[in-house]
Design an enzyme around this catalytic site. Sequence first.
Site, PDB file in Angstrom:
ATOM      1  N   ASP C  16       0.812  -1.220   0.000  1.00  0.00           N
ATOM      2  CA  ASP C  16       0.000   0.000   0.000  1.00  0.00           C
ATOM      3  C   ASP C  16       0.843   1.266   0.000  1.00  0.00           C
ATOM      4  O   ASP C  16       0.610   2.180  -0.795  1.00  0.00           O
ATOM      5  CB  ASP C  16      -0.947   0.020   1.212  1.00  0.00           C
ATOM      6  CG  ASP C  16      -2.094  -0.969   1.055  1.00  0.00           C
ATOM      7  OD1 ASP C  16      -2.008  -1.865   0.188  1.00  0.00           O
ATOM      8  OD2 ASP C  16      -3.071  -0.851   1.809  1.00  0.00           O
ATOM      9  N   ARG C  98       1.239   6.001  17.113  1.00  0.00           N
ATOM     10  CA  ARG C  98       1.072   7.053  16.105  1.00  0.00           C
ATOM     11  C   ARG C  98       1.768   8.360  16.477  1.00  0.00           C
ATOM     12  O   ARG C  98       2.387   8.994  15.610  1.00  0.00           O
ATOM     13  CB  ARG C  98      -0.419   7.293  15.841  1.00  0.00           C
ATOM     14  CG  ARG C  98      -1.178   6.090  15.290  1.00  0.00           C
ATOM     15  CD  ARG C  98      -0.355   5.252  14.377  1.00  0.00           C
ATOM     16  NE  ARG C  98      -1.106   4.253  13.645  1.00  0.00           N
ATOM     17  CZ  ARG C  98      -0.534   3.318  12.924  1.00  0.00           C
ATOM     18  NH1 ARG C  98       0.795   3.233  12.858  1.00  0.00           N
ATOM     19  NH2 ARG C  98      -1.267   2.449  12.265  1.00  0.00           N
ATOM     20  N   ASP C 127      -6.584   6.167  12.544  1.00  0.00           N
ATOM     21  CA  ASP C 127      -5.154   6.458  12.401  1.00  0.00           C
ATOM     22  C   ASP C 127      -4.891   7.735  11.630  1.00  0.00           C
ATOM     23  O   ASP C 127      -3.970   8.483  11.951  1.00  0.00           O
ATOM     24  CB  ASP C 127      -4.444   5.268  11.752  1.00  0.00           C
ATOM     25  CG  ASP C 127      -4.250   4.153  12.757  1.00  0.00           C
ATOM     26  OD1 ASP C 127      -4.153   4.463  13.961  1.00  0.00           O
ATOM     27  OD2 ASP C 127      -4.225   2.991  12.355  1.00  0.00           O
TER      28      ASP C 127
END
Lengths: 409, 409, 409, 409
Positions: C16, C98, C127
Site C-alpha cells: 500500500d 502514532r 489512524d
Amino acid sequence: MSDVNKVVLAYSGGLDTSVILKWLQDTYQCEVVTFTADLGQGEELDPAREKALKFGIKPENIFIDDLREEFVRDFVFPMFRANTVYEGEYLLGTSIARPLISKRQIEIARQTGADAVSHGATGKGNDQVRFELGYYALMPNVKVIAPWREWDLLSREKLLKYAEDAGISIDMKHRQGGAPYSMDANLLHISYEGRHLENPAAEAEESMWRWTVSPEAAPDAAEYLDLEFENGDLVSINGKRMKAHELLATLNQVGGKHGVGRLDLVENRYVGMKSRGCYETPGGTILLKAHRAIESVTLDREVAHLKDDIMPRYASTIYNGYWWAPERLAMQALIDQTQKTVNGWVRIKLYKGNVIVVSRDSKTDSLFDPTIATFEDDQGAYDQKDAHGFIRLNALRLRIAENARNKRG
Amino acid sequence: MSDVNKVVLAYSGGLDTSVILKWLQDTYQCEVVTFTADLGQGEELDPAREKALKFGIKPENIFIDDLREEFVRDFVFPMFRANTVYEGEYLLGTSIARPLISKRQIEIARQTGADAVSHGATGKGNDQVRFELGYYALMPNVKVIAPWREWDLLSREKLLKYAEDAGISIDMKHRQGGAPYSMDANLLHISYEGRHLENPAAEAEESMWRWTVSPEAAPDAAEYLDLEFENGDLVSINGKRMKAHELLATLNQVGGKHGVGRLDLVENRYVGMKSRGCYETPGGTILLKAHRAIESVTLDREVAHLKDDIMPRYASTIYNGYWWAPERLAMQALIDQTQKTVNGWVRIKLYKGNVIVVSRDSKTDSLFDPTIATFEDDQGAYDQKDAHGFIRLNALRLRIAENARNKRG
Amino acid sequence: MSDVNKVVLAYSGGLDTSVILKWLQDTYQCEVVTFTADLGQGEELDPAREKALKFGIKPENIFIDDLREEFVRDFVFPMFRANTVYEGEYLLGTSIARPLISKRQIEIARQTGADAVSHGATGKGNDQVRFELGYYALMPNVKVIAPWREWDLLSREKLLKYAEDAGISIDMKHRQGGAPYSMDANLLHISYEGRHLENPAAEAEESMWRWTVSPEAAPDAAEYLDLEFENGDLVSINGKRMKAHELLATLNQVGGKHGVGRLDLVENRYVGMKSRGCYETPGGTILLKAHRAIESVTLDREVAHLKDDIMPRYASTIYNGYWWAPERLAMQALIDQTQKTVNGWVRIKLYKGNVIVVSRDSKTDSLFDPTIATFEDDQGAYDQKDAHGFIRLNALRLRIAENARNKRG
Amino acid sequence: MSDVNKVVLAYSGGLDTSVILKWLQDTYQCEVVTFTADLGQGEELDPAREKALKFGIKPENIFIDDLREEFVRDFVFPMFRANTVYEGEYLLGTSIARPLISKRQIEIARQTGADAVSHGATGKGNDQVRFELGYYALMPNVKVIAPWREWDLLSREKLLKYAEDAGISIDMKHRQGGAPYSMDANLLHISYEGRHLENPAAEAEESMWRWTVSPEAAPDAAEYLDLEFENGDLVSINGKRMKAHELLATLNQVGGKHGVGRLDLVENRYVGMKSRGCYETPGGTILLKAHRAIESVTLDREVAHLKDDIMPRYASTIYNGYWWAPERLAMQALIDQTQKTVNGWVRIKLYKGNVIVVSRDSKTDSLFDPTIATFEDDQGAYDQKDAHGFIRLNALRLRIAENARNKRG
C-alpha cells in the site's frame, strides 16, 4: 484521657482559646505552648503574648508568627489557580487557612518537643476535621486534644463561669445579648455563623458585615483595576508589583470599598449537616473573576474543561481538610502544569457590588486569533468547508442510531 | 451540489435569511418552505410572512409558530435544573434554542414532504453544528444546505449587492457603518459578537446593550422577589403562578430594569477557535442564583456534588449541539431524578446589577436541621464525640503513609 | 490540490505505501522522503530501503530509524502508569505508536526542508486522525496528503492494477483470496480488522492469530515471573534489569507462549462508527495486571480512585489522537506525580491464557499495614470504637433526610 | 449503653453470631429476633432455627427468608448494568448483599416493633459501615448494636471460652489450627480474608478455594454459552429463560467447573486501611464480560464513555455502603436510562479460567453498521472526504497554539 507532657495550642488570645488554655493546664497538668498566627485577620497579636504570660506560659513557649505572605503565596494563590469554588458559591476562605496553621503547629511541636496539639474548633464543624487531618498527616502519632469534644462547657453560661473563675477578662459583648456570631477571619475572608443566621429563612442583619460596605453605601463612581498575571498568579495591580499578601490586601481594601464579595448561603458540612454561613471575600471575588478572564484567552479549550471538571473535587478536597493528602498534590500537579501559559492582563470595573470584566489580553500567550474568529473576510485562515466534514462525522453515530431505530419501526 | 426538491428554511425575515431564501430558489431551483419561530426574541413576525409571500412562497409553505412556552418549559427549565454554566460564565442562551428550532424544522419537513433543510448560520460558529446535529439526529438522511459554507457571498459587499439585485429591501443600518453586531435573541438571552468585540482588549460600548440598563442607570431602590420552586422548576413569582415563559419574561423585565445579567467573555467554540461574546441574560441570571439557593436547603450533599461534577459535561454537551444525543438524555435522567425534592422558596434582592439571595426555605423538603447545626445546646441531637472516630478513620490512610515514610527515613 | 515541493511519507515498504509513494510522485511531481520506523513490528526494514531506491528516492532522503526504546520508554510506559484501557478492554496498541511516528516524521520534515507529510491510513479509521493531529500539533502549517481520501483507488482491484502498472511487485497473498486482514504491529501489539471480522456475529479464525498460541495449545505447566517496578515503570524481570523495550519484548515472548493477551471486541471509533477488531497484546496484558497489583500496595486510596476516575478520559485522549495536546500533558502531570511511590515487586503466574497475580509487596513504599488490618489482636493499633463515630457522621445526612421524609408523612 | 427492648439480629447460625445472640441476651436483657437470609450462600438454614430456639427465641421471632431472587434481580443485576468494578478488579460480591440484609432487617424491626438491630461485622471492616448506613437510611433513629465494637471478646480464645460457657457447640475446625478464614458467601461470590492472606507477599493456598477448580484442574475441552440480554439484564442461557437467581446460579456452576473467576488482590477499605482478599465470582466474571460485549454493539459511544466515567464512583458508592443513599439512586437513573437498547446475544467460550467473547449481535438494537465500517467499497455510505474537515477543525486549537508559540519564539 491520655497522658500529655506538652501541648501546642492554636491560640488566638480570645475568650474561647483562653479558657481552653486554662482548661488544658487544669485538666492535663501539662506544659502549654501557645501559637498565634497572623494570617491577616486584622487583630492585634501582642495581647496574645501578654495573656499567655499571665497564664504562666514560659516566654520561649510563646510563638507569634506572621504567616501572611506564606499564606497567600503558597495556599491562597495555588487554590485560585483552579478557580476553586465549593458548591458553586463558597470561596473556601476558612478552609484554606487551616492547613497552614496545622503545619506550623506541628513544626512548633517538633521544635519544642511537644507530644500533643490542641485547637478551639467545636465538634460540629469542619475546622476540627481540617486541623486534625493536618496534624495526623504531618505527625501521625501526635496526641490531639479537642476540648470542645471533651469538656462539659458546652453551654455559653458554663464557659463564662469557667472564665470568670479563672480570672479571664470577659469583654462586654460576651456578657450581653447572648452568643456572638461565630467568626473567622484571615486575608482571604471573614465568615459569620450562628445566632439568627441559624434560620435560613431569616435575612442577615446589615450590622453584621464588617469588611465591606453594602452595595447601596458604595461610591457612586466606578473604579477600574488593571491586574496582571504570571503563571496563573496575580503579580501586580495597576502596574505596581507587590508581594502576594500585599496584592490580596489591596484587593480587599478596594473591593470592600465598592461593596464587593458578600455571600449568604447554606452549605453542606463534611460532618454531615447543613449550615448557614455569611462570608465577605472582596479580594477573592475579584481574583476569581479576573483569573477566569485571563485563562479565557490563554488556556486551551480542553485544558480549561479538564480543569472545570476536576475543580469541584479539588474544592471538596480542600473544604474537607485534605490539603496535605496525596490526592490534593496530584490534582495540584495537573493544575500547576496548566498555568504555565496563564500570563497577561485583565481590566476590571468595580461598582456597587459588581465585578465586571471589561477587557483582557496577553502579549505572550494569547490563543485568541482574530484572523480566524473574524466575521470579516479572513483571507483563507479558516476554510468554512471544513465544518461540513466536522459536523458529518460528529453526527455519524446519531444518524446510524436513528436509522437503526427507523429500520426496526 | 445535490438534487433538492423542497427545502425547509429557518427564516427570520431579516436580510441574511432573505438573501438565503432567494439564493436557494436561484441555486437549487427548488420549492422553499419558510419556518419562523417565536422564541420570545421580541420582534414582529408578521413581516416574515409578507416577505415570504413576496418571494413567491406558497401560503401553505409559510410556518410561523409561537414556541415560547415549549421553549422555556421543555428546554430552558430542564437545563437550569442542572445549574448549567459553560466555562464558568455563559448561560447557554443561544445553545438551548437551537435544538427546538431543529426539531420543529424537521417536523415541518416531514409534514410538507421536504427532503432538505437549511439555516443561516455561518461556517465558523457553533450554530451550524447545533442545527445540523439536530437535523441529523432526528432525520438522519435529510439533505442539509448551509449557504454560508457554499456560496461566494462571504463579504458584506457581495451580500448587499445580491440583495439589491434581488429586490430585497435593505435597512439603513445595513448600508452604513459596516457590518452590525451578530446578534441572537430569545426569551433566555440576547447575544452580541463581531465588530470591535473581535478585539478582546477593547471594552464593549455602552450603546450596544439592549435588554438591560447599566448598573449605574438602574434604580436607586432595591427590589425583592419571592420565587417558588417545584421539582426544581420556577412556578411562581411573588406568589403569582404563571406559565414557564411568562415567568422568564417577568424575570427578564425586572432583572433588566435593575441592570442584572450582563456578561462579557471570551469562550471556546466547538469548532476550535476562541471568540469574544457579550450576553444579556437577566432572567436566567436570577434563576440560576435562586435555583442554587433552593437546592442548598433541599438537596443531599452527595447529590449536589454529583450534579456539580457532571454539570460541566452536561453544559458542553448542550453547547456543542448534542441536545438530542443519548448522552444528554442519560444525564437528564440523573438530573431530573434529583429534582423531586427541590421544592420551596427563595427571596432575592435585586439592586444595580446585583442578585442577592437573602433567605430561602422549604416547608416540605428542607434538609436543614437547626437542632443539629445550632451553636447552642442541641439536647443531644448530635454527639460531638462522634467526630473523634470520624476524623481518626478518615486520617488513617494519611497516618499509615506518613509512618511508612518515616520508617524508611 | 495544493502545491507540494517535498513530502515525507511514513513508508512501511509494503504494497500500500509503495503504491502511495508512486502515486505521490505521479500526482504531485514532488520529491519524496521515506521514513520507516522500527517499532518492533517484527519485520525486516532493509527491503524498505531497496524499494525506496528503486522508486528513485535519493539515499539522503531515506530514513530508517530504530525507535523501539523511545517507543516503550516514552510512550508505552507513561501510558501504562495510568492503567490505561479504552472502553474497558482495548490496550491502545495502535493508538500509542502514532504520536511517535508523527513526531519523527515532522523532525525529518524540518531536517529535509519538506513542506508536506503523508501517510497510508484510510479515511474511515482513527489512524488518519492520530497521524494528522500529531502533524498539526507539531508543525501547524504543514501540508498533509492523505492519499486514501484523495485518490480513486478505493477498490482492491484498482489498487493492484496501479501497482502492476508501476512495476511494484505483488506478493502471492495479495493476489489471492481477496483483501488480507488490515493489520498493525509494534512492540505493544498486533491488530486485525476487516475480512470476515466485519461481521461481529462471526467467530475469529484460529489461523488469524500470529503472536500468541491459543490457550489450548499453551504449555501444560504454569510459569512464574517476578516483576519489579520503579516509579511505576517495569525495570526488571526475574531479577534481570533490561531496557524498556527489551522488557516488553520479553513479556511478549513469554506471554505469547502461554496464550496470553488475545482480545476480540467491537469498539467505537473517533470518526463515529463501530468497528470489530482483534488484538494480541501479551506483554501489555501482563504489564497492566502487574502494575495494578503493585499500585494496590503502594498507592493511597484516594489517589488510586482519582486515577481510576480520570483514566477513561486519558484513554480516550490517546485513542482519539491527542497525545501532543495540552490536556494529555496536564493529565500526565497528575499521573506521574502519583507514581513516585510505586516501587516494589509482583509475582505473576502465567497459565494457558491466564495472568494471575499471586503475591506483591514493596520494601520501601508499602501502605499495607498488617498490624492494623489483622483479624488477630492488634495491640491497640486501631481503635474499633472509632468506627462508631465514623459511621454515625457518615450516616447523618441520610438520617436527617429520612427523618424529614417521615415528618412530612 | 442504651436501653434496648427488642433487637433484630442478622443471624447466620454460625459460631460468631451465636455468641452474639447470647451476648445480646446477657448484656441488654432484651428480646432477640433472629433474621437469617438465604442469599444463595449454599448453607443449610434449618439449623439456624433450631439453634435460635435453643437460645429461647420465640418461634414468631425467628425469620428465615429466601431472598435469592430479589437479591439477584434488584441488586446484582442493576449493579452489573454499570459494569461495576471496584479498584479495577473487585466485583463487589459482599458489598451488594449488605443493603438487602439491612432492608429486610429493618422491615422485620418494624413488623416486630423492635427498637434495635445488630450484626456480626467487626469494627475494622467495611461491612459494619454497609449494614449500619442501611439501617440509618431506612430507620434513622434505630439503635444499632455492634458487639465487636463493644465487647471484650476480641481475641479468639475469649470468644471460644464465652461460647463454651454458654453451651454453644463448637466445630472441630474452630478448635484447631487458629482462626479460620473470614469468609462471606452469596450467589455472587465467596470471599476469603485473614490467616496467612494477611501477608500480601504470600501466595494463597490452593486448598482455600471452594467454588472453583483451579484452571489446571478444569476440563480440557472448552464450553460455549449463548447469553441473551434484555434491557441490560441477562434473561437466558443457551436459549433457556430462567429467573435472575437461577441464571446466576447456572453461570456459577459452569464457570466454577472451568476455573473461572478467582481473584487475589489488595483493596482499600472505606475505614482507611488496605486489606488482602481472595474472591471467587465465577458467574459474575462471565456476566461482566458478556454485558460489556452486548453493550459494545448496542450502546452509543458517548453513552458508553459516560458510563465508564461514572462507574468508579458508582462502584465506590456501593463498596462504601451507600446503596440506599440518594446519589446511588441518581446514578442508577442514568444507568438504567442507558440500558433500554441493550438487547441482544453474546457467545462466550469458557476454558481453563478464560472467559472469551467470540461473537455478539443484536437483531433489534445493533449500532454496528457493516456498510459503513467495511474496508470494501461502501457504495458511498461514508464520504472519506468528511474526515478532512473533521481533522482540520479538531486540530485547529492545536495549530493556533503552536503558531502562537512559534510567533513568540
